[in-house]
Design an enzyme around this catalytic site. Structure first.
Site, PDB file in Angstrom:
ATOM      1  N   CYS A 112       0.866  -1.184   0.000  1.00  0.00           N
ATOM      2  CA  CYS A 112       0.000   0.000   0.000  1.00  0.00           C
ATOM      3  C   CYS A 112       0.898   1.228   0.000  1.00  0.00           C
ATOM      4  O   CYS A 112       1.713   1.407   0.906  1.00  0.00           O
ATOM      5  CB  CYS A 112      -0.875  -0.048   1.256  1.00  0.00           C
ATOM      6  SG  CYS A 112      -1.870   1.412   1.516  1.00  0.00           S
ATOM      7  N   GLU A 170      -4.364  11.699  -1.939  1.00  0.00           N
ATOM      8  CA  GLU A 170      -5.366  11.394  -2.958  1.00  0.00           C
ATOM      9  C   GLU A 170      -4.625  11.253  -4.298  1.00  0.00           C
ATOM     10  O   GLU A 170      -4.199  12.256  -4.885  1.00  0.00           O
ATOM     11  CB  GLU A 170      -6.402  12.530  -2.989  1.00  0.00           C
ATOM     12  CG  GLU A 170      -7.330  12.547  -4.174  1.00  0.00           C
ATOM     13  CD  GLU A 170      -8.039  11.219  -4.437  1.00  0.00           C
ATOM     14  OE1 GLU A 170      -8.666  10.670  -3.520  1.00  0.00           O
ATOM     15  OE2 GLU A 170      -7.941  10.735  -5.582  1.00  0.00           O
ATOM     16  N   CYS A 343      -4.282   4.326   7.371  1.00  0.00           N
ATOM     17  CA  CYS A 343      -3.138   5.167   7.041  1.00  0.00           C
ATOM     18  C   CYS A 343      -3.189   6.507   7.751  1.00  0.00           C
ATOM     19  O   CYS A 343      -4.228   7.058   8.010  1.00  0.00           O
ATOM     20  CB  CYS A 343      -3.024   5.338   5.538  1.00  0.00           C
ATOM     21  SG  CYS A 343      -1.855   4.133   4.915  1.00  0.00           S
TER      22      CYS A 343
HETATM   23  N1  SAH Z   1      -7.347   9.180  -0.909  1.00  0.00           N
HETATM   24  C1  SAH Z   1      -7.662   7.922  -1.447  1.00  0.00           C
HETATM   25  C2  SAH Z   1      -6.665   6.849  -1.093  1.00  0.00           C
HETATM   26  C3  SAH Z   1      -6.136   6.879   0.294  1.00  0.00           C
HETATM   27  S1  SAH Z   1      -7.279   6.575   1.604  1.00  0.00           S
HETATM   28  C4  SAH Z   1      -9.063   7.494  -1.021  1.00  0.00           C
HETATM   29  O1  SAH Z   1      -9.656   8.147  -0.168  1.00  0.00           O
HETATM   30  O2  SAH Z   1      -9.552   6.532  -1.588  1.00  0.00           O
HETATM   31  C5  SAH Z   1      -7.382   4.823   1.506  1.00  0.00           C
HETATM   32  C6  SAH Z   1      -8.533   4.235   2.268  1.00  0.00           C
HETATM   33  O3  SAH Z   1      -8.310   4.340   3.678  1.00  0.00           O
HETATM   34  C7  SAH Z   1      -9.844   4.916   1.944  1.00  0.00           C
HETATM   35  O4  SAH Z   1     -10.808   4.034   1.454  1.00  0.00           O
HETATM   36  C8  SAH Z   1     -10.197   5.507   3.283  1.00  0.00           C
HETATM   37  O5  SAH Z   1     -11.544   5.597   3.415  1.00  0.00           O
HETATM   38  C9  SAH Z   1      -9.561   4.543   4.279  1.00  0.00           C
HETATM   39  N2  SAH Z   1      -9.514   5.079   5.626  1.00  0.00           N
HETATM   40  C10 SAH Z   1      -9.279   6.357   6.016  1.00  0.00           C
HETATM   41  N3  SAH Z   1      -9.397   6.480   7.374  1.00  0.00           N
HETATM   42  C11 SAH Z   1      -9.705   5.245   7.847  1.00  0.00           C
HETATM   43  C12 SAH Z   1      -9.971   4.717   9.143  1.00  0.00           C
HETATM   44  N4  SAH Z   1      -9.919   5.473  10.224  1.00  0.00           N
HETATM   45  N5  SAH Z   1     -10.267   3.382   9.255  1.00  0.00           N
HETATM   46  C13 SAH Z   1     -10.289   2.596   8.154  1.00  0.00           C
HETATM   47  N6  SAH Z   1     -10.056   3.040   6.915  1.00  0.00           N
HETATM   48  C14 SAH Z   1      -9.778   4.357   6.746  1.00  0.00           C
HETATM   49 FE1  SF4 Z   2      -7.468  12.087   1.628  1.00  0.00          FE
HETATM   50 FE2  SF4 Z   2      -7.961  10.515   3.701  1.00  0.00          FE
HETATM   51 FE3  SF4 Z   2      -9.978  11.442   2.271  1.00  0.00          FE
HETATM   52 FE4  SF4 Z   2      -8.339   9.575   1.205  1.00  0.00          FE
HETATM   53  S1  SF4 Z   2      -9.690   9.321   2.946  1.00  0.00           S
HETATM   54  S2  SF4 Z   2      -9.097  11.473   0.239  1.00  0.00           S
HETATM   55  S3  SF4 Z   2      -6.401  10.194   2.152  1.00  0.00           S
HETATM   56  S4  SF4 Z   2      -8.543  12.698   3.485  1.00  0.00           S
END
Ligand code: SAH
Ligand code: SF4
Length: 354
Positions: A112, A170, A343
Site C-alpha cells: 500500500c 489522494e 493510514c
Molecule cells: N485518498 C484515497 C486513497 C487513500 S485513503 C481514497 O480516499 O480513496 C485509503 C482508504 O483508507 C480509503 O478508502 C479511506 O476511506 C480509508 N480510511 C481512512 N481512514 C480510515 C480509518 N480510520 N479506518 C479505516 N479506513 C480508513
Molecule cells: Fe485524503 Fe484521507 Fe480522504 Fe483519502 S480518505 S481522500 S487520504 S482525506
C-alpha cells in the site's frame, strides 16, 4: 541533482546515449538492487561518472516500522526533505509447500503506497486529513516505496507484488506523477508489475477519473464511496460538494470497458452513521448496471475521532443483503489493526510520541 527513479526508461534514454544504456541502468536498479553507479559494471566508466554527477538514487529512511500479528508491516519513511509518509506491506497469502517440501504456491503480497504528503480532501474520518496537505510525491518517491520494501524484506525479484494506492494522499490529485509511477512500475526492465496488479483508490474526483480512463493505463479503480446519499457523503467527504455521487457514477460509466468491469467500491462502515439496511438498499440501486465489487471496511477508530467501529452483525447483515441482490461484497478486516492500521495513524502516533 535529479532522482533517477523519477524517470521512465524513455526519458532516461534521452540523457544516456545510446538508449539501450537506459535499459541496463533500469536492470541494475530494479532487478539487481545496486546501491551506487560504481556497481553498474557494464556501463563505461565515464558514463558512470557522468551519471553520479547528475543523478542520485537514495534508499528511503525507515523512521519507524511496526509488525502486526497478522504479518503486515507498516513503515514510516522519511523522504529526502525530511517529510514523512507511510507504506504498508500486506502478506495476502502464505507460501504453500507439499509434504516433500516443494513449494506449491508462493506467498503473495500487496504494498500500500502513499501518493502525497498529507491530503487536501479533508475527509472527516481520516487521520491523514488532519495534518492538511504538504506536497505531492514525485513518481520516484512512489516507485521507491515498493522497490525498497521488496528489497528490505528480501522478496525475490520474480515475486510480483500487487500495489494499491491507498496510503496517504489522494492519487488523482497528483495524477501526473501517479501515472508516471504506474508506467515505471509496469516497465519490463523495471519491477515489471502489470497494471492489472495496480489499484488506484480515489475519493471520487470525477474529472480526474475521466482523465485516468483516457490515459488507458490499464490500472484498476477503487472508489471510496462511504455514503450512498450526497447529504451524508458531503458531511464525511467535502469533495462531494464539487463531485457528487451521480458525477462519479457517470465517470465510471465512461471508463474504458475492460477496466470498468472490475471497479471496486470501498465502503468504510461507521457505527450508526452509514451501516443500516436502508443504506444497503440504496447502495444496490446506485450500483444498478455497474459490475461492481463492494468492499466493506471496518472503521478503525483513532484519537479524537467521533466515529465508532461498526458492529460485526451490522456488517454481516449489510453484506448479506448486497449478496442477496447479486452484488459481490466482501468484508475487509482492517489488516494490522493492532499496529494503528488505517493510514496516517503511524505518522500521527510518531509525531505525538504516543
Ligand atoms: N485518498 C484515497 C486513497 C487513500 S485513503 C481514497 O480516499 O480513496 C485509503 C482508504 O483508507 C480509503 O478508502 C479511506 O476511506 C480509508 N480510511 C481512512 N481512514 C480510515 C480509518 N480510520 N479506518 C479505516 N479506513 C480508513
Ligand atoms: Fe485524503 Fe484521507 Fe480522504 Fe483519502 S480518505 S481522500 S487520504 S482525506
Amino acid at each position: 541533482m535529479k532522482n533517477l527513479l523519477d524517470f521512465t526508461k524513455d526519458e532516461l534514454g534521452e540523457f544516456v546515449k545510446p538508449a539501450f544504456r537506459a535499459k541496463q541502468i533500469y536492470e541494475w536498479i530494479y532487478k539487481k538492487n545496486v546501491d551506487s553507479f560504481d556497481e553498474m559494471l557494464n556501463l563505461p566508466k565515464d558514463l558512470r561518472q557522468d551519471l553520479s554527477q547528475n543523478f542520485y538514487f537514495d534508499p528511503l529512511k525507515v523512521v519507524k516500522s511496526e509488525k502486526s500479528k497478522d504479518g503486515s508491516i507498516k513503515y514510516l519513511f522519511a523522504l529526502k526533505d525530511g517529510k514523512t509518509i507511510e507504506s504498508v506491506l500486506l502478506p495476502m497469502k502464505d507460501e504453500e509447500r507439499a509434504d516433500d517440501g516443494k513449494i506449491v504456491s508462493h506467498a503473495r503480497y500487496t504494498v500500500c503506497v502513499s501518493s502525497q504528503v498529507g491530503c487536501k480532501m479533508g475527509c472527516s474520518f481520516c487521520l491523514t486529513a488532519k495534518g492538511g496537505f504538504v506536497r505531492n510525491l514525485t513518481a520516484g518517491e512512489i516507485v521507491e516505496q515498493v522497490h525498497f520494501i521488496k528489497k528490505i524484506n528480501k522478496i525475490p525479484y520474480e515475486r510480483r507484488v500487487n500495489i494499491v494506492y491507498m496510503g496517504m494522499g489522494e492519487p488523482l490529485n497528483n495524477l501526473e506523477n501517479v501515472a508516471k509511477a504506474i508506467k515505471i512500475f509496469t516497465d519490463n526492465d523495471g519491477l515489471a508489475i502489470s497494471p492489472r496488479r495496480q489499484t488506484v483508490s480515489t475519493s471520487g474526483l470525477s474529472s480526474q477519473i475521466k482523465k485516468l480512463g483516457e490515459m488507458n493505463l490499464g490500472v484498476l479503480l477503487a472508489i471510496s464511496l462511504h455514503a450512498v446519499n450526497d447529504e451524508l457523503r458531503q458531511e464525511l467527504m467535502p469533495i462531494n460538494k464539487a463531485y457528487n455521487i451521480a458525477s462519479i457514477m457517470d465517470a465510471i460509466r465512461e471508463f474504458p470497458s475492460d477496466m470498468r468491469k472490475r471497479v471496486m467500491f470501498e465502503y468504510l462502515m461507521m457505527h450508526s452513521v452509514n451501516d443500516s439496511l436502508k443504506d444497503a438498499k440504496t447502495l444496490v440501486k446506485l450500483l444498478h448496471g455497474i459490475k461492481a465489487k463492494v468492499n466493506l471496511i471496518y472503521f478503525n477508530p483513532h484519537e479524537g475521532s467521533i466515529y465508532k467501529r461498526p458492529l460485526k452483525e451490522n456488517m454481516e447483515k449489510f453484506r448479506d443483503f448486497l449478496q442477496s441482490k447479486s452484488v459481490t461484497c466482501t468484508i475487509r478486516e482492517s489488516k494490522g489493526i493492532d499496529i494503528s492500521a488505517a493510514c496516517g495513524q503511524l505518522k500521527e502516533r510518531s509525531e505525538n510520541k504516543i
